[in-house]
Design a protein around this motif. Structure first.
Motif, PDB file in Angstrom:
ATOM      1  N   TYR A  46       0.753  -1.508   0.255  1.00 42.73           N
ATOM      2  CA  TYR A  46      -0.076   0.210  -0.238  1.00 42.73           C
ATOM      3  C   TYR A  46       0.938   1.296   0.388  1.00 42.73           C
ATOM      4  O   TYR A  46       2.082   1.197   0.813  1.00 42.73           O
ATOM      5  N   ASP A  47       0.353   2.485  -1.050  1.00 35.04           N
ATOM      6  CA  ASP A  47       1.343   3.459  -0.860  1.00 35.04           C
ATOM      7  C   ASP A  47       0.343   4.871  -1.247  1.00 35.04           C
ATOM      8  O   ASP A  47      -0.241   4.794  -2.282  1.00 35.04           O
ATOM      9  N   GLU A  61       0.831  -5.838   3.706  1.00 31.53           N
ATOM     10  CA  GLU A  61      -0.118  -6.977   3.850  1.00 31.53           C
ATOM     11  C   GLU A  61       0.137  -8.384   3.569  1.00 31.53           C
ATOM     12  O   GLU A  61      -0.021  -8.244   2.540  1.00 31.53           O
ATOM     13  N   PHE A  62       0.000  -9.675   4.347  1.00 28.84           N
ATOM     14  CA  PHE A  62       0.201 -10.766   3.897  1.00 28.84           C
ATOM     15  C   PHE A  62      -1.305 -11.116   4.499  1.00 28.84           C
ATOM     16  O   PHE A  62      -0.717 -11.319   5.969  1.00 28.84           O
ATOM     17  N   VAL A  63      -1.535 -11.900   3.425  1.00 24.89           N
ATOM     18  CA  VAL A  63      -2.706 -12.813   3.922  1.00 24.89           C
ATOM     19  C   VAL A  63      -3.080 -14.357   3.585  1.00 24.89           C
ATOM     20  O   VAL A  63      -2.081 -14.264   2.522  1.00 24.89           O
ATOM     21  N   ALA A  76     -11.150  -7.905  -5.379  1.00 25.85           N
ATOM     22  CA  ALA A  76     -11.472  -6.906  -5.791  1.00 25.85           C
ATOM     23  C   ALA A  76     -10.441  -6.068  -5.451  1.00 25.85           C
ATOM     24  O   ALA A  76     -11.308  -5.569  -4.108  1.00 25.85           O
ATOM     25  N   LEU A  77      -9.541  -5.061  -5.174  1.00 27.66           N
ATOM     26  CA  LEU A  77      -8.846  -4.172  -4.182  1.00 27.66           C
ATOM     27  C   LEU A  77      -9.074  -2.795  -4.782  1.00 27.66           C
ATOM     28  O   LEU A  77      -9.275  -2.594  -5.714  1.00 27.66           O
ATOM     29  N   ASP A  84      -0.995  -2.427  -3.905  1.00 28.11           N
ATOM     30  CA  ASP A  84      -1.082  -3.203  -5.571  1.00 28.11           C
ATOM     31  C   ASP A  84      -0.335  -4.258  -5.168  1.00 28.11           C
ATOM     32  O   ASP A  84      -0.011  -4.649  -4.022  1.00 28.11           O
ATOM     33  N   ARG A  85      -1.536  -4.910  -5.350  1.00 26.93           N
ATOM     34  CA  ARG A  85      -1.137  -6.856  -5.194  1.00 26.93           C
ATOM     35  C   ARG A  85      -0.135  -7.443  -5.753  1.00 26.93           C
ATOM     36  O   ARG A  85      -0.045  -7.411  -7.330  1.00 26.93           O
TER      37      ARG A  85
END
Length: 141
Positions: A46-47, A61-63, A76-77, A84-85
Motif C-alpha cells: 500500500y502506498d 499486508e500479507f494474507v 478486488a481491491l 498493489d497486489r
C-alpha cells in the motif's frame, strides 16, 4: 474492510484511515499487517502515491489462511489506500473444498543480527509460494 469505492474512506475504512494517520504522525516505522481468515493467500503493498487517502506511510499486508476451510477467490481491491497486489493464489470459484487444495499458511522470521523480516506464504505441504524480505524500519518501501 474495503467498501468497493475507490475514493475517500467510507464506513469501516474510516477506522483504518485513523490508524494509518496515527502511525504516520507518531513517526512509527516498519509496520506490517498480517491478515488471516480470508480464505486465500496474497501480498499487497500500500502506498499513498497510488491512494485516494494519502495521509499514511507505505506498508505491506500479507494474507494467509485459514487451514482446513473452504477457499474463495480474492476480492478486488479498491484504490482508497493505494494497494498493489504483488502476489495472490486463490481459486476461481467460491467454497473450494480443502480436499482440492488452496490451503495456505504464512511464516515470519526476524533475523536477530540484521533485523531483516522475511515473510513466506506457503502451501499446506510447506511449499513456498512467495517470499518478501523487508529491512528494519523501511518495510513500506
Amino acid at each position: 474492510m474495503a467498501q468497493g469505492d475507490p475514493g475517500a474512506p467510507l464506513g469501516r475504512e474510516l477506522q483504518i484511515a485513523e490508524l494509518l494517520r496515527f502511525v504516520k504522525h507518531r513517526r512509527i516505522t516498519g509496520t506490517v499487517w498480517l491478515t488471516a481468515d480470508v480464505h486465500h493467500t496474497s501480498a499487497q503493498h500500500y502506498d499513498p502515491s497510488r491512494a485516494a487517502f494519502k495521509d499514511f506511510e507505505p506498508f505491506w499486508e500479507f494474507v494467509s489462511g485459514p487451514l482446513n476451510a473452504g477457499a474463495f477467490p480474492a476480492s478486488a481491491l479498491d484504490a482508497t489506500f493505494g494497494p498493489d497486489r504483488v502476489f495472490v493464489k486463490a481459486p476461481a470459484r467460491g467454497n473450494v473444498s480443502p480436499a482440492e487444495g488452496y490451503q495456505f499458511f504464512g511464516e515470519v522470521d526476524i533475523d536477530g543480527d540484521s533485523g531483516e523480516l522475511t515473510v513466506r506464504l506457503r502451501e499446506q505441504d510447506g511449499t513456498v509460494l512467495f517470499t518478501q524480505v523487508l529491512q528494519p524500519g523501511r518495510v513500506g518501501q
